[in-house]
Design an enzyme around this catalytic site. Structure first.
Site, PDB file in Angstrom:
ATOM      1  N   ASN A 148      23.909 -24.369  -3.907  1.00 51.99           N
ATOM      2  CA  ASN A 148      24.667 -25.731  -3.900  1.00 51.99           C
ATOM      3  C   ASN A 148      23.997 -26.553  -3.037  1.00 51.99           C
ATOM      4  OD1 ASN A 148      26.844 -26.597  -5.390  1.00 51.99           O
ATOM      5  ND2 ASN A 148      28.162 -24.954  -4.755  1.00 51.99           N
ATOM      6  N   GLU A 160      -2.274  -4.978  -4.190  1.00 58.78           N
ATOM      7  CA  GLU A 160      -2.985  -4.669  -3.047  1.00 58.78           C
ATOM      8  C   GLU A 160      -4.441  -5.224  -2.743  1.00 58.78           C
ATOM      9  OE1 GLU A 160      -3.553  -0.700  -2.877  1.00 58.78           O
ATOM     10  OE2 GLU A 160      -4.037  -0.330  -0.678  1.00 58.78           O
ATOM     11  N   HIS A 170       0.998  -1.195  -0.160  1.00 55.66           N
ATOM     12  CA  HIS A 170       0.001   0.117  -0.081  1.00 55.66           C
ATOM     13  C   HIS A 170       0.844   1.111  -0.128  1.00 55.66           C
ATOM     14  CE1 HIS A 170      -3.559   2.362   1.193  1.00 55.66           C
ATOM     15  NE2 HIS A 170      -2.725   2.863   2.074  1.00 55.66           N
TER      16      HIS A 170
END
Lengths: 646, 130
Positions: free
Chosen positions: A377, A70, A48
């Site tokens: 990894n 929103e 917002h």
């Protein structure tokens, strides 16, 4: 005016980037903790906020993306939409888009992104037409629709106010003062009605904000005593707003944003001060020896040690201003691990510890990439597929733990997984296959030394090279990056149990403790962090094995390198066969650096040499010593990087 | 209540960019004495300690929200008369009703221009004069 605008946009970029980084973390948290209303609220508020500021600044694409995001978030917040991984993916995509748009704003390239697809998908979710989105059936009707139709200009009308007041009295969980007083039997219902009527009248005649409370009216009309009203008000307190509960001592955080350039400047000046202090101490010491008997020297000695102390404190204080919590780096990892796990169809949980551990800003900036690689990894190569884990009696959910903590003058970062670990035998075969060594040579090495091969350029043990990690580049880059930060990386692994990568980093980069050494007439500084010990040698201690000078220290063979040869300095002839060996540890490997003299330890400020520092010559920079000499600071990790094992 | 360019205004928003934007607009309108607070808690402390003539607050803030701040201000003997302008977004219209109930003087929807803000300020002081 445009300067002001630039500054505001700059502010916006910094703040929004922070918000977006936080958002990524919060979303991942939310996925495992869907009922956390605080979290949903805070996410909603962030999006917002970005939307609000973007609107002002005219970043229309940003407004478009955040606006629809929103709306979706509002539905989730209000419980009208269930947050599913599919929906989460789209929301995260929109957060990524915000980042891309931020980048455009930063670059000032005016480029637009094609957001129609994304906005369309978000709209579909918002309208409940997206496949896989389940809206609770009872919520099909738009709950807030009639309220949105209210003509807002009418809201300030006092009639409406009264209406709303009555409505609130009826619906709110908070008991009205009048109600409480009636319940306590202190006044009658009629009294309250009367008071409410009076309140209405007052409302119509005076302005907002001046309306007396029911309690006040009751007191004035002498229907109830002040004490009773107070008591009733106290009873009213419990279900009240959290704001009143948090009426704790006012803690106002006083922070200011400072341009990094200014901090760097201060640090630079402190660096100069440290150098001057070093010289002052040296001069004072010399004078003390020369004029031992003179009483005039006492104040100088005293003042010198005082300045010495203050300088050290100031240095620490300035360094602290540049310290930032590692959270800044850690924040992006939960999201990354989540995406990666989904992509690989693995189940992985990332645990973070010690996020508040602080590191120098420059290190924070550099440590991100190596960590990304190590974590990738771990998820890609470390953690097994869920079926595989199940078949060997492990929980299907794999765990990657990322922790940070301070250990003396170092910060330790550890990446640990409970995956399959590294198979030593396979590793050995791989090393030989890659032509990096032979089985004979490997037999002579410790397990730790063998593991270090992983960090060599062009090494990858993954059988199937995935597009996630393990393209054969990476681990050596990780190592190079960590070396650059004067850090050290070590590997610990157990087949079937998991692997652990440990990174040790200095607290700061600018000022280091160094060992001052001499060769012929030259002086060099060696960062103390990499020095293990110093040993006095005589000529006959040195044995030449296969053309390499070595020395045996406590049954360990250490290769000897002469500093003089490294910098093409003529070897000193007049040293009576006595010399010193500085034993340096790089990774798990020891190297001996032979010098003529050891001058001792000194605090040095690293000054980079334009176009020279960080080069392959093994010079980290230069500094000015206590006696005013310019001295080169060595970079052992670079210096020995070209030296082959064995 | 002094309605002139010298009135002391407190701008409350948790987003510093937003505070700067509002401050910038206020400056365009000729106001000079503007201070900032980053949440309701800080704002209330500042209001208590300084003689502010006007309060502009965001609605949606962590911890102490704009509404809670408003309620606290109205409940405070010293501050209750201070005019309050609420900054809100379109989606929060229903919340404006709540704010009006709590005694807000007016509201303004983000994003707004200097003209819109001036209009709102004029309206507030017009009503106050009545």
């Amino acid at each position: 005016m445009s300067d002001e605008m630039d500054e505001i946009i700059n502010d916006f970029l910094i703040e929004t980037t922070e918000l977006v980084d936080d958002l990524n973390q919060k979303f991942v948290e939310l996925e495992s903790d869907r009922d956390n209303q605080d979290l949903v609220n805070s996410i909603f508020r962030s999006v917002h906020t970005i939307k609000g500021a973007s609107g002002f600044l005219g970043f229309n694409q940003m407004v478009d993306v955040t606006h629809i995001t929103e709306s979706v978030l509002k539905k989730i917040k209000d419980g009208d939409l269930i947050l599913e991984p599919g929906i989460m993916d789209v929301i995260l995509e929109s957060i990524d888009m915000v980042k891309v748009l931020l980048d455009h704003i930063k670059q000032k390239d005016g480029a637009e992104e094609d957001i129609t697809g994304l906005v369309g998908r978000l709209k579909a979710i918002n309208d409940g037409t997206a496949a896989g989105s389940h809206e609770p059936p009872q919520m099909m009707a738009q709950p807030a629709s009639n309220e949105q139709d209210i003509d807002m200009t009418a809201v300030l009308d006092t009639d409406l106010l009264a209406e709303l007041e009555a409505e609130q009295a009826a619906s709110s969980g908070v008991k009205q003062v009048g109600e409480i007083l009636i319940e306590s039997g202190l006044i009658s219902e009629d009294d309250v009605d009367e008071a409410l009527k009076i309140q209405e009248l007052i409302k119509e005649s005076v302005d907002v904000g001046e309306i007396p409370r029911v309690g006040e009216i009751l007191t004035v009309t002498e229907k109830a005593s002040k004490d009773d009203v107070k008591k009733a008000l106290n009873k009213q307190a419990p279900p009240s707003t959290p704001a009143e509960k948090s009426d704790k001592p006012q803690q106002v955080e006083q922070t200011i944003r400072v341009d990094v350039e200014r901090l760097d400047n201060v640090l630079n000046l402190v660096g100069e001060l440290v150098l001057a202090r070093n010289r002052l101490v040296k001069i004072a010491t010399t004078l003390e020896i020369k004029y031992q008997d003179s009483e005039d020297l006492a104040p100088l000695t005293e003042l010198t040690s005082f300045i010495n102390l203050i300088t050290t404190d100031l240095q620490i204080a300035v360094m602290k201003t540049r310290m930032q919590p590692i959270k800044k780096v850690f924040n992006r990892f939960p999201r990354m691990v989540r995406d990666l796990a989904r992509q690989l169809n693995k189940e992985v949980e990332l645990r973070l510890f010690g996020e508040d551990t602080e590191l120098d800003k420059s290190i924070i900036e550099e440590i991100g990439d190596p960590l990304v690689h190590l974590i990738r990894n771990s998820v890609d190569h470390g953690i097994e597929m869920p079926q595989e884990r199940q078949s060997i009696g492990k929980p299907t959910l794999g765990t990657v733990t990322l922790s940070a903590y301070q250990e003396g003058n170092n910060i330790v970062l550890a990446i640990e997984d409970d995956g399959k670990g590294i198979d030593h035998e396979m590793l050995r075969e791989k090393i030989v296959e890659k032509g990096l060594s032979t089985f004979d040579e490997l037999d002579k090495l410790s397990i730790k030394e063998i593991l270090d091969f992983i960090l060599l350029p062009g090494f990858s043990t993954a059988k199937v090279v995935s597009d996630v990690s393990g393209r054969g580049v990476g681990m050596d880059v990780v190592k190079t990056n960590i070396d650059k930060l004067n850090g050290v990386i070590t590997i610990d692994t157990e087949k079937g149990k998991g692997s652990k990568f440990i990174i040790r980093l200095p607290l700061t980069l600018a000022i280091i403790q160094a060992l001052m050494v001499g060769v012929n007439k030259e002086v060099f500084a060696i960062p103390l962090a990499s020095v293990v010990e110093t040993v006095r040698l005589v000529d006959k201690d040195i044995k030449t094995i296969r053309g390499q000078e070595t020395v045996i220290l406590r049954n360990e063979v250490v290769p000897v390198h002469r500093l003089a040869d490294k910098f093409f300095i003529e070897r000193s002839s007049d040293i009576n066969g006595k010399m010193y060996l500085v034993v340096i540890l790089i990774g798990e490997k020891k190297y001996g650096l032979m010098v003529d003299k050891l001058f001792g330890q000194e605090e040095v400020v690293i000054k980079s040499i334009e176009g020279f520092s960080g080069s392959a010559d093994g010079v980290a920079g230069a500094t000015i010593t206590g006696d005013g000499k310019v001295v080169l600071i060595l970079d052992p990790s670079v210096m020995f990087s070209g030296v082959k094992h064995g | 209540m002094p309605y002139d360019k010298h009135m002391k205004i407190l701008v409350v928003d948790d987003f510093s960019t937003m505070r700067r934007i509002i401050k910038n607009i206020l400056k365009q309108l000729g106001y000079e004495k503007i201070e900032e607070a980053e949440d309701g808690e800080q704002a209330f402390t500042k209001l208590k300690n300084g003689d502010f003539d006007f309060l502009i607050t965001d609605w949606n803030m962590p911890n102490v929200t704009g509404l809670e701040l408003l309620k606290r201000v109205r409940a405070d003997a010293k501050l209750k008369a201070i005019p309050v302008l609420l900054v809100t977004a379109e989606a929060e219209k229903e919340q404006v009703i709540e704010a009006v109930k709590a005694g807000v003087n007016n509201y303004v929807i983000k994003p707004f221009t200097a003209d819109v803000l001036k209009d709102k300020l004029d309206k507030i002081f017009e009503r106050l004069k009545k």
